[in-house]
Every structure is written in structure tokens, then in C-alpha cells.
Design a protein around this motif. Structure first.
Motif, PDB file in Angstrom:
ATOM      1  N   GLN A 137       0.998   9.497  -4.810  1.00  0.00           N
ATOM      2  CA  GLN A 137       0.842  10.752  -4.083  1.00  0.00           C
ATOM      3  C   GLN A 137       2.146  11.473  -3.779  1.00  0.00           C
ATOM      4  OE1 GLN A 137      -1.682   9.720  -0.780  1.00  0.00           O
ATOM      5  NE2 GLN A 137      -3.466   9.460  -2.095  1.00  0.00           N
TER       6      GLN A 137
ATOM      7  N   TYR B 114       0.837  -1.201   0.000  1.00  0.00           N
ATOM      8  CA  TYR B 114       0.000   0.000   0.000  1.00  0.00           C
ATOM      9  C   TYR B 114       0.879   1.261   0.000  1.00  0.00           C
ATOM     10  CZ  TYR B 114      -3.425   3.433   1.580  1.00  0.00           C
ATOM     11  OH  TYR B 114      -4.213   4.547   1.703  1.00  0.00           O
ATOM     12  N   TYR B 115       1.897   1.263   0.849  1.00  0.00           N
ATOM     13  CA  TYR B 115       2.793   2.424   0.911  1.00  0.00           C
ATOM     14  C   TYR B 115       3.549   2.626  -0.410  1.00  0.00           C
ATOM     15  CZ  TYR B 115       2.172   3.144   5.981  1.00  0.00           C
ATOM     16  OH  TYR B 115       1.675   3.425   7.228  1.00  0.00           O
TER      17      TYR B 115
ATOM     18  N   ALA C  28       4.110   6.171  -5.298  1.00  0.00           N
ATOM     19  CA  ALA C  28       3.991   6.468  -6.727  1.00  0.00           C
ATOM     20  C   ALA C  28       2.855   7.463  -6.988  1.00  0.00           C
ATOM     21  CB  ALA C  28       3.759   5.181  -7.504  1.00  0.00           C
TER      22      ALA C  28
ATOM     23  N   GLY D 137       4.996  11.110  -5.770  1.00  0.00           N
ATOM     24  CA  GLY D 137       5.825  11.257  -6.960  1.00  0.00           C
ATOM     25  C   GLY D 137       7.186  10.608  -6.760  1.00  0.00           C
TER      26      GLY D 137
ATOM     27  N   LYS E 162       1.192   4.321  -2.731  1.00  0.00           N
ATOM     28  CA  LYS E 162       1.035   5.725  -2.330  1.00  0.00           C
ATOM     29  C   LYS E 162       2.255   6.545  -2.743  1.00  0.00           C
ATOM     30  CE  LYS E 162      -2.535   5.202  -1.509  1.00  0.00           C
ATOM     31  NZ  LYS E 162      -3.743   5.706  -2.039  1.00  0.00           N
TER      32      LYS E 162
END
Ligand SMILES: [Zn+2]
Lengths: 277, 304
Positions: free
Chosen positions: B138, B130-131, B136, B140, B134
Motif C-alpha cells: 500500500q 503485517y506492517y 510493500a 510502495g 502493508k
């Protein structure tokens, strides 16, 4: 890792016209979910039969409160039989299927779910005459540090199987009364990072919830890993007289997080609650 | 216009990649801290928001938290190299949150051991994919599973690390900010690195247990420290004075949520009503407060 490669991609994405994004939003529904659950069936999109409440942003991706409210009375002649809830972009989109009867009084269901990323959440109601009505809400995923898991796994595990009923108001005979069902269960998704294999833990989640009043079904639900840890449901029942509200909750554990063909038989937990109108 | 914008973005990215030495401040002998800015992790700051740093002994350096992405990890490593010739022996991860551990891969080298709470690896495994998504979507930041490295040394209760001429005492806490909080105490300077067990200015973020956190605060409050380093916020030199704001916020959550539950309010009601008197006292209140109420509500509704 280079930001320079990633930034232009983000930039271009934000320039996509709204229509293109909307089409993208319907892709999983049209190509995967609709054929899987309603192949060849007509579904009307409207808020006339049920309405879906969901926050604009999933403040905590592990615990997103949503509520389906019905706009019609449950009568023997015309009632909502089933409500299916899906989160399009979750790794396993099926949240749950909730069955009601004319005796449910009102086919409302509130719950807390996991939302992994920006996604449409949809509720599809099946009327007893076979008609299908769908309503949906777009929920933005939250950033930050939380994850769609649950904050305190060991605590949920230590209370495993504990069930509580909570009546919202004084019980009124012959009328729909709102009741809250709380189930302590970690509802483990089984989504693990393969690289840290020492900790691979299979999914372990509540798959069946049966609530009866004096033996008659009030709510019958099939649920899955998109339900938050410590599953929590609110719904109605109609007590004609004093009696027992009973919950029967069964869990399971499946080999793979997104397949349901190989699953182990789990445990059943029960709780009875005396109701005195 | 579009070309201009792209050009501007190019300049920004060049600047970001060129900044390779993370600014750090020596707050007391041999204790270096990089103070993060109070921002929500996004594609502009790439998750570089937390306090990070290192402690230098005669034989070894211990890095405390590795950064919000591998590149920030490299910049922190560069800061160590510019400060001392003493080698890095340990990289301590204070807990699972990405702004603290996403830089782990930058320190991968022979002789460097990652150190964490005994529940850290489990949390990394459960949240890892999940991280990465995220990072990628949120932040960048392009990262792979290879960047999320679990600890080589796990702290069950407490552990001492000898850096040569100074000893660090690591303590694994019961569930508080998360279920894998580790603090670092430097005996030599009476400094404690509380990381996210302490927030100042930046609203506390709850991802573990509200009651657990308050109980850890009670214990820590009775101790005296010269310097206390929060996970987000400025250096604390008046312990426990600067911690009172956090204690007040968390206690208010406890009191108001218990009252809401007693009144029969649901989670979605409590999120709209609880704790708003604190709104103007904290940075990023609107970003995290409702999440805090949510997590705390789910904990407290099981009280009998
Ligand atoms: Zn944190």
C-alpha cells in the motif's frame, strides 16, 4: 530502498484485466483449500441456501463483522449440518467450522474475524443429505495504522475466560431466539516477527465452543486464530421451556502459527445462563 | 500514452529520491518540527504523513519519531545535520504506528540509542510482519525486518534524558491511542510533544483504549504548556483550547456507543450510526471513523 523500482510494478498491476484478477482470487481456493477440505466433492455456488454478509472494506483488520444467514428452516428432514468459513488470503485461512442441528432452529452464525489482506471470504454449507453450497464475498483490506491483532492485549488477557450470554429479545418458547455469546480471550495468533525474538509468543486461541440448551447441542464450533480477540458469536436456539443455556469454551496453544500438529492442551471455561420464556 | 505515463512516474520518482532534506520549522528555541500533511497513507505519499522532528541540546540531539519510511528517516537525519553539529544521541519512538517509526533504520549508528515505551517492542513484534507487507502493498515502500528496530532503552514509567543544558522528561502512558504511547516534555521551553495522544484537524485514530485515552486527556488538560506538538495537526499554543475538539469527538464516541450497546445494537449497526454529527469537523473522517467505532465498541461492550 528506491521508489523508482517499485512504482512501475504497481502501475502494471493496475492494468491487469479484471478477469485475470478474478482468476487470481480463485487460485488459493482451487489449488489449496478445495483439495484440503472437499477433495473430489462437488460444490454448488449459490445464495439459495446461505448468504454471507461482509463489509466491502475491512475498516479494522482485527475486527471484521461477518454474518452467515440461512434461507431454509432447520427441520429433521432437511437441515444445514455444518458451515465452514475460510479467508483465502489469510496466513491460516481456516476461520471456523460451525455445526448445527434441527434443534438450532435457524443455522445462522455471526462473528468477527481477522482479515490480513484483500481476500475472498467464503462460507460453505453442508446439508444433511450431503450437498455442499458455497457463497463468498470479496473484502478489501484497510490501510492505515491498525493491524489484525487486537488493540488492547493486556485488557483481554486480564479478563481471560470471562463469558457472557446476551439475549437479544424477550425469549419466546418454541421459536428460534437469537443469542449472543461473548468470550473474553486475546486469541493470540502467534504470528510474530522473528527478528524481535525476545517477544515470541505462541498462539493462544479458542479452539472449541460448545453451546447446549438443557444438555442438547445448540452450536458446536471449531475455531482458530482468524477469530478476533474476544470471540463474539450470534446464533439461534429453540427453548421449549425454561432451562439452562450453557457454554463450554476450550483454548489451546500451538508450536507454530500455521500448523496444528503440535498443540498443548488448554483450559476450558464455562458459563451457564438461565432462560425463562 | 503508456510511455508518457511511465515517463511521468519516472520524473516523480526522481523528484522523491532527490528531496533529501526534510523541511522543519523551529517552533521555539531548539525545537524543530516537520508538519505532516493530512493524507491517508498510500503509494503516493509513501506513508510520509506524521509530524516528526528533533530537539537540540548542547551535547545531544534527540530525534522524535523517525518517519514513514527509511527514506524519510534519512531526510530527517539530513535536516538535523543541516541545522546543528551536535550529534544525535537518541531517537525517540512515540508509538508503534508505521508513519512514526518506519524510518528507524536511517538513524542506525554508533552512539545512537532508540528509546520507546516498554510495550513498544512487543507491539513491533506482533505487528511487524503485517506492517512490512502493508509497506510493500500500500505504501510502495520496500522495507525489510532490518528496518524495524526495537528500542534500546525502554521507558517503564518515566525517564529523564539529559541533552546538555536541557532535560527531556519522557512519560510512558497507560493504554490510550495505542498501548505504547510515549510523550516527550522539554522543561526548558515548557513544550510537550504529545504525538498521537493529540490530533488536531486530522480525525483522531483509536488503536488502544477509548476510556484510557480520555483519562490521559483529563490529566494533561489540567497542566499548562507553552507549546504542544500533536502527532497530526498544527502547533498548539493555546493549550488546552485546541484539544477540545478531540475531547469532544472521543466523548461523543463514548456516549453514543454506550447508548447503542444499551439498546442492543450490534457492532455492525453502531458503525453505521454512531458519531456522524462529527463528520464535517475532521479531515479523513471517512477513512478512520468506522475503525474508531469498531475498536471502541469492542472495548465498551465488556463494561458491566
Ligand atoms: Zn498513531
Amino acid at each position: 530502498m528506491k521508489y523508482s523500482k517499485l512504482l512501475p510494478t504497481i502501475f502494471i498491476t493496475t492494468l491487469l484485466p479484471i478477469a485475470a484478477i478474478a482468476a487470481e482470487d480463485e487460485k488459493i481456493w482451487n489449488n489449496v483449500l478445495k483439495p484440503e477440505y472437499f477433495a473430489g466433492q462437488a460444490i454448488e455456488e449459490s445464495d439459495n441456501i446461505i448468504e454471507l454478509e461482509a463489509p466491502v472494506r475491512a475498516e479494522d483488520p482485527a475486527l471484521v463483522p461477518i454474518k452467515v444467514t440461512s434461507k431454509v428452516k432447520q427441520t429433521k428432514e432437511h437441515y444445514i449440518k455444518k458451515i465452514l468459513v475460510l479467508v483465502d488470503n489469510n496466513p491460516f485461512p481456516f476461520v471456523g467450522e460451525f455445526e448445527f442441528t434441527p434443534e438450532s432452529g435457524k443455522a445462522d452464525i455471526a462473528m468477527r474475524i481477522r482479515v490480513n489482506s484483500n481476500s475472498n471470504i467464503r462460507a460453505i454449507a453442508q446439508i444433511n443429505d450431503g450437498k455442499l453450497m458455497m457463497t463468498k464475498k470479496f473484502v478489501k483490506a484497510s490501510g492505515g495504522c491498525s493491524a489484525p491483532i487486537g488493540a488492547n492485549l493486556d485488557e483481554a488477557m486480564s479478563r481471560l475466560g470471562k463469558i457472557k450470554f446476551r439475549l437479544e429479545n424477550e425469549v419466546k418458547a418454541g421459536e428460534p431466539n437469537l443469542v449472543q455469546l461473548m468470550i473474553s480471550h486475546p486469541n493470540i495468533t502467534g504470528m510474530q516477527m522473528d527478528q524481535v525474538t525476545r517477544f515470541v509468543k505462541k498462539s493462544h486461541f479458542v479452539k472449541d465452543v460448545k453451546v447446549t440448551f438443557n444438555g442438547k447441542p445448540v452450536l458446536t464450533a471449531k475455531t482458530d486464530i482468524a477469530i478476533s480477540a474476544d470471540p463474539n458469536f450470534r446464533f439461534y436456539f429453540v427453548p421449549e421451556k425454561a432451562g439452562d443455556l450453557k457454554a463450554e469454551v476450550t483454548d489451546t496453544s500451538c508450536e507454530l502459527p500455521t500448523k496444528r500438529d503440535v498443540c498443548a492442551k488448554g483450559n476450558t471455561y464455562t458459563e451457564t445462563f438461565k432462560v425463562q420464556p | 500514452m503508456r510511455i508518457l505515463l511511465l515517463f511521468a512516474l519516472f520524473m516523480v520518482s526522481v523528484q522523491t529520491t532527490a528531496a533529501t532534506v526534510l523541511p522543519v520549522k523551529e517552533i521555539t528555541t531548539g525545537v524543530y518540527v516537520h508538519f505532516g500533511k493530512h493524507q491517508f497513507p498510500d503509494s503516493k505519499n509513501h506513508g510520509e504523513i506524521a509530524n516528526l522532528g528533533f530537539i537540540v541540546g548542547q551535547k545531544c540531539v534527540a530525534v522524535i519519531d523517525s518517519g514513514g519510511n527509511p527514506e524519510q528517516g534519512l531526510a530527517l537525519k539530513q535536516a538535523v545535520t543541516e541545522t546543528t553539529q551536535t550529534p544525535i544521541c537518541y531517537v525517540i519512538n512515540t508509538h508503534v504506528h508505521p508513519d512514526h517509526i518506519n524510518g528507524n533504520s536511517a538513524f542506525k549508528a554508533a552512539g545512537v540509542k532508540l528509546v520507546g515505551h516498554h510495550k513498544l517492542a512487543r507491539a513491533m513484534s506482533a505487528r511487524g510482519s503485517y506492517y512490512l507487507d502493508k509497506a510493500a502493498d500500500q505504501l510502495g515502500v520496500k522495507m525489510s525486518a532490518a528496518d524495524l528496530i526495537p528500542p534500546d532503552i525502554e521507558v517503564k514509567d518515566s525517564m529523564k534524558l539529559d541533552l546538555g543544558g536541557r532535560t527531556l522528561v519522557l512519560k510512558a502512558h497507560p493504554t490510550a491511542h495505542t498501548d505504547n504511547d510515549l510523550t516527550v516534555y522539554d522543561e526548558k521551553t515548557n513544550t510537550i510533544w504529545l504525538s498521537d495522544l493529540l490530533f488536531t484537524e486530522h480525525v483522531p485514530t483509536l488503536d488502544g483504549s477509548l476510556k484510557g485515552w480520555l483519562s490521559e486527556i483529563d490529566k494533561l488538560e489540567k497542566q499548562s504548556f507553552h507549546y504542544v506538538i500533536p502527532g497530526h495537526g498544527e502547533l498548539v499554543t493555546d493549550w488546552p483550547q485546541s484539544m477540545q475538539a478531540q475531547k469532544h469527538y472521543l466523548t461523543l464516541l463514548l456516549t453514543e456507543i454506550r447508548a447503542a450497546i444499551k439498546k442492543g445494537q450490534h457492532l455492525e449497526d453502531a458503525v453505521q450510526t454512531v458519531g456522524y454529527s462529527e463528520k464535517n469537523n475532521w479531515a479523513l473522517f471517512d477513512d478512520y471513523h468506522r475503525k474508531n467505532v469498531t475498536t471502541a465498541f469492542a472495548e465498551l461492550e465488556w463494561e458491566d
